[in-house]
Enzyme design. Structure first.
Site, short mmCIF file in Angstrom:
data_model
loop_
_atom_site.label_atom_id
_atom_site.label_comp_id
_atom_site.label_asym_id
_atom_site.label_seq_id
_atom_site.Cartn_x
_atom_site.Cartn_y
_atom_site.Cartn_z
N CYS A 165 14.16 -13.95 27.90
CA CYS A 165 13.33 -14.94 28.57
C CYS A 165 14.15 -15.71 29.61
O CYS A 165 15.37 -15.73 29.55
CB CYS A 165 12.78 -15.93 27.57
SG CYS A 165 12.05 -15.19 26.13
N ARG A 174 15.74 -9.75 34.41
CA ARG A 174 16.03 -9.74 32.97
C ARG A 174 14.92 -9.10 32.16
O ARG A 174 15.10 -8.82 30.97
CB ARG A 174 16.21 -11.19 32.48
CG ARG A 174 17.39 -11.89 33.10
CD ARG A 174 17.23 -13.38 33.02
NE ARG A 174 17.25 -13.85 31.66
CZ ARG A 174 18.30 -14.40 31.08
NH1 ARG A 174 19.41 -14.53 31.76
NH2 ARG A 174 18.27 -14.82 29.86
N TRP A 189 9.88 -12.90 27.25
CA TRP A 189 10.05 -11.54 26.69
C TRP A 189 9.64 -11.70 25.24
O TRP A 189 10.33 -12.34 24.44
CB TRP A 189 11.51 -11.11 26.85
CG TRP A 189 11.90 -9.91 26.05
CD1 TRP A 189 12.45 -9.90 24.81
CD2 TRP A 189 11.80 -8.54 26.43
NE1 TRP A 189 12.68 -8.61 24.41
CE2 TRP A 189 12.30 -7.76 25.37
CE3 TRP A 189 11.31 -7.88 27.58
CZ2 TRP A 189 12.35 -6.37 25.42
CZ3 TRP A 189 11.36 -6.50 27.61
CH2 TRP A 189 11.87 -5.76 26.55
N ASN A 233 13.93 -20.33 25.00
CA ASN A 233 14.55 -19.01 24.88
C ASN A 233 15.22 -18.95 23.53
O ASN A 233 15.85 -19.92 23.12
CB ASN A 233 15.66 -18.83 25.93
CG ASN A 233 15.10 -18.56 27.31
OD1 ASN A 233 13.89 -18.54 27.49
ND2 ASN A 233 15.98 -18.39 28.27
N GLY A 234 15.14 -17.80 22.87
CA GLY A 234 15.80 -17.66 21.57
C GLY A 234 14.78 -17.41 20.47
O GLY A 234 13.61 -17.14 20.74
N GLU A 249 24.89 11.92 20.78
CA GLU A 249 24.67 10.76 21.65
C GLU A 249 25.80 10.66 22.68
O GLU A 249 25.55 10.37 23.85
CB GLU A 249 24.55 9.49 20.80
CG GLU A 249 24.39 8.21 21.59
CD GLU A 249 23.13 8.13 22.46
OE1 GLU A 249 22.26 9.02 22.37
OE2 GLU A 249 23.04 7.18 23.26
N LYS A 254 25.16 10.66 26.67
CA LYS A 254 25.60 9.56 27.53
C LYS A 254 26.38 10.11 28.71
O LYS A 254 26.18 9.71 29.85
CB LYS A 254 26.49 8.57 26.77
CG LYS A 254 25.79 7.56 25.91
CD LYS A 254 25.07 6.46 26.64
CE LYS A 254 23.63 6.77 26.88
NZ LYS A 254 22.67 6.73 25.83
N GLU A 313 23.99 12.46 31.20
CA GLU A 313 22.88 11.86 31.95
C GLU A 313 23.35 10.96 33.08
O GLU A 313 22.66 10.81 34.08
CB GLU A 313 21.92 11.10 31.02
CG GLU A 313 22.50 9.89 30.35
CD GLU A 313 21.51 9.16 29.44
OE1 GLU A 313 20.30 9.25 29.67
OE2 GLU A 313 21.97 8.50 28.50
N HIS A 355 30.13 30.51 15.97
CA HIS A 355 28.95 31.38 16.09
C HIS A 355 28.51 31.53 17.53
O HIS A 355 27.32 31.73 17.80
CB HIS A 355 27.85 30.84 15.18
CG HIS A 355 28.28 30.77 13.75
ND1 HIS A 355 28.36 31.89 12.95
CD2 HIS A 355 28.74 29.74 13.01
CE1 HIS A 355 28.81 31.54 11.75
NE2 HIS A 355 29.05 30.23 11.77
N LYS A 366 13.34 4.81 33.11
CA LYS A 366 13.65 4.03 31.92
C LYS A 366 12.62 4.26 30.83
O LYS A 366 12.93 4.33 29.66
CB LYS A 366 13.73 2.54 32.29
CG LYS A 366 14.10 1.64 31.12
CD LYS A 366 15.55 1.88 30.67
CE LYS A 366 15.90 1.17 29.40
NZ LYS A 366 17.05 1.77 28.71
C1 F6R Z 1 19.12 8.02 26.95
C2 F6R Z 1 17.84 7.35 26.83
C3 F6R Z 1 16.68 8.19 26.47
C4 F6R Z 1 15.71 7.42 25.57
C5 F6R Z 1 14.42 8.23 25.36
C6 F6R Z 1 13.46 7.52 24.43
O1 F6R Z 1 20.15 7.12 27.29
O2 F6R Z 1 17.72 6.17 27.05
O3 F6R Z 1 17.04 9.39 25.88
O4 F6R Z 1 16.34 7.17 24.35
O5 F6R Z 1 13.80 8.45 26.59
O6 F6R Z 1 13.03 6.33 24.98
P1 F6R Z 1 12.37 5.22 24.08
O7 F6R Z 1 13.41 4.75 23.11
O8 F6R Z 1 11.96 4.14 25.04
O9 F6R Z 1 11.22 5.85 23.37
#
Ligand code: F6R
Length: 608
Positions: A2, A27, A75, A101-102, A481, A485, A488, A504, A603
């Site tokens: 927030c 934010r 938020w 906020n909080g 993971e 990271k 991507e 294999h 995102k």
């Molecule tokens: C990778 C990443 C994506 C998300 C995936 C699911 O860094 O961010 O692989 O984890 O698109 O997204 P959410 O969690 O929003 O369902």
């Protein structure tokens, strides 16, 4: 998170509030509002959605006249995003107004107490409880009422407060949530973050925990929680506005990596009470927990990887069989969901199309669905039977880091809770795990502070064509993971392999100089992993190992070793992922990639 802006001075407050709030938009928020004192009453305008709507509703602030005001971008935490839940919040007779906020952790207890005194509430928020609690203690002296509520409230808060009876004063107070104040040319201003204030002044006072500010248009006084005046000195802000939005970090991804200790704490601390795990929002009785026959975890991308990790924990600790599935597969594979299956859908955004479709499919087949979600009021949060929020705050970088870490914590809590209720974890075992859990934030911070070492290492691999990540058990999930990271955000091809699977097929890809990252955090698997490291080294690989402090044996085989601090064997993912996130980040920026917005990615993936 927030945003807060407040102003008292010679100019109209509303346009200044709107401008300040717009500087905090980065934010993330889901609603916005303002309260302005017009000489007779405090008028509030607020609305779900973008700041643009608030701007239109008030004609750029024109319809909210007055020179004292507070504004907020919310938020959602307590209660879905809605006009009613948006801030500011009033007391009953609209003479006290608050932005916050909080999170007030004991707000339900306080609310009950106030209800017993006849108070009625309009919203589901913890913030309205603050306004009403102020009302309860207010006897004409704002400072006294504020210190009284500070003694009652548990949790975190930054507050901007107006009392109608004191129309020449603006109050602010904070605990564990940032707040700054500054002298502008035409008055005084408060804000939750530097960007909102920079246009008006570069000389600001950082409010420390449990400090209160009383401002008039010309004066600014500071007090402690005992109402004693305190002296403060101002700080000159030299940052440019862009840097300020990232809190001084070069990129959102780095900022969010550094927010992981807080995301972890915020996710576990409200759920540990008197040494026990209390997850009220789970909505399951102990009997229902004991009746779970199977857990089915469904998610996408990194969220799926947290499911892969937690499979080992639910099974190892609580002895509940677990299946983990990609949402895009689950929804089309005619899954078998027998009675006693708990479906867990994990999602940061709560809007991922495949995860949402999987949730609907599971519900259609009669399963009970629990959502582990970061965005309050999102579709998955609304449609799941129960929702357990991760309190990571808004995540802006496309590559998830802090939401991922918070998802892990939510699942550790669930696994421990289930194990305890089902008699697989005794009091001593639970207490020891909780001790280790409480250590994680400082351990993560320590690993983050070691970033230069990883940066140097990463710079050697900017030209790599491919990288392999190997591990066994939980370490395989971490490798998945780590690999995601890297690929991507740096566009270097990488793959994660269960180390025992190398022979294999995959091992034929290893050639001189290929980087192999080996994760070894499970002592019973050290020897097996060392054999796998030897196998790839024999084929010319350069091996980076991530292992537990004390496992120096690995130095005999691996070329470069990063140690993580000691923790419970089920929590190692939370630590081992930090150097891997940093590695991906530094390779990406070393190559000049757009680390916060990698090509072709969004995102929130709201389409199939
Ligand atoms: C990778 C990443 C994506 C998300 C995936 C699911 O860094 O961010 O692989 O984890 O698109 O997204 P959410 O969690 O929003 O369902």
């Amino acid at each position: 998170m927030c945003g807060i802006v407040g102003y008292i001075g010679d100019e109209q407050a509303a346009p200044i509030l709107l401008d300040g709030l717009s500087r905090l938009e980065y934010r993330g928020y889901d609603s916005a509002g303002m309260a302005v004192y017009d000489g007779q009453k405090i008028n509030v305008v607020k609305s779900k959605g973008r700041l643009k709507i608030l701007n239109e509703l008030t004609h750029g602030g024109e319809t909210l006249p007055g020179m004292l005001g507070i504004g907020h971008t919310r938020w959602a935490t307590h209660g879905e995003p809605s006009d009613t839940n948006a801030h500011p919040h009033y007391n009953s007779d609209e003479s006290i107004v608050v932005v916050h906020n909080g999170i007030i952790e004991n707000y339900l207890k306080l609310k009950k107490k106030l209800e017993a005194h006849g108070y009625e509430f309009r919203s589901e928020t913890d913030t309205e409880v603050i306004a009403q609690l102020l009302d309860f203690y207010y006897k004409g002296n704002p400072l006294q009422a504020i210190t009284k509520i500070m003694h009652r409230m548990e949790g975190s808060y930054a507050l901007g407060i107006i009392f109608k009876d004191h129309p020449d004063e603006l109050y602010a107070v904070r605990k564990d949530s940032p707040l700054i104040v500054g002298h502008a040319k035409t008055g005084n201003i408060i804000a939750s973050d530097v960007p909102a204030i920079l246009r008006y002044t570069r000389d600001v006072y950082f409010i420390e925990n449990e400090e209160i500010v009383r401002m008039t248009k010309d004066t600014m006084e500071f007090f402690n929680v005992d109402e004693e005046p305190i002296e403060k000195t101002s700080t000159r802000i030299e940052w440019d506005v862009n840097a300020a939005e990232k809190g001084g970090y070069e990129h959102f991804m780095l900022k969010e990596m550094y927010e992981q200790p807080k995301a972890i704490t915020d996710t576990f601390s409200p759920r540990i009470k008197d040494g026990k795990i209390v997850i009220e929002e789970l909505g399951m009785t102990d009997e229902e927990i004991r009746a779970i026959k199977k857990i089915m975890i469904v998610a996408c991308g990194s969220a799926y990887h947290t499911g892969m990790t937690s499979k080992y924990i639910y099974e190892g600790l609580a002895r509940i069989p677990v299946e983990v599935d990609l949402a895009s597969e689950f929804r089309y594979r005619n899954p078998i969901l027998e009675e006693g299956t708990l479906v867990i859908i994990i999602s940061q955004s709560g809007e991922t199309a495949d995860s949402l479709a999987a949730l609907r499919e599971a519900k259609k087949r009669g399963a009970r669905v629990l959502g582990i979600v970061n965005v309050v009021g999102s579709s998955i949060a609304r449609e799941a039977d129960n929702v357990m929020y991760t309190w990571a705050g808004p995540e802006i970088a496309v590559a998830t880091t802090k939401a991922y870490s918070a998802q892990l914590i939510a699942q550790y809590l669930l696994a421990m809770k289930f194990a305890y209720v089902r008699g697989k974890l005794d009091d001593a075992g639970l207490a020891s795990m909780l001790d280790d859990l409480r250590e994680l934030p400082s351990q993560v911070e320590m690993l983050l502070n070691n970033k230069e070492k990883i940066q140097k290492f990463a710079n050697r691999y900017l030209a790599a064509r491919e990288v392999f990540f190997i591990g066994r058990g939980i370490d395989y999930a971490i490798s998945m993971e780590g690999s995601l990271k890297l690929k991507e955000i740096s566009y270097i091809h990488s793959e994660a392999y269960a180390a025992g699977e190398l022979k294999h097929g995959t091992i034929s890809l290893i050639e001189d100089g290929t980087l192999v990252t080996a994760v070894l955090t499970q002592p019973d698997l050290y020897k097996k992993m060392i054999s796998n490291i030897v196998e790839v080294k024999t084929r010319g690989a350069f091996v980076l190992a991530v292992t537990n402090t004390g496992n120096t044996e690995v130095e005999k085989t691996a070329d470069y070793v990063i140690y993580i601090p000691e923790t419970n064997r089920y929590f190692t993912n939370s630590l081992a992922i930090i150097p891997l996130q940093l590695f991906g980040y530094y390779v990406s920026i070393g190559k000049g990639c757009d680390v916060d917005k990698p090509r072709n990615l969004a995102k929130s993936v709201t389409v199939e």
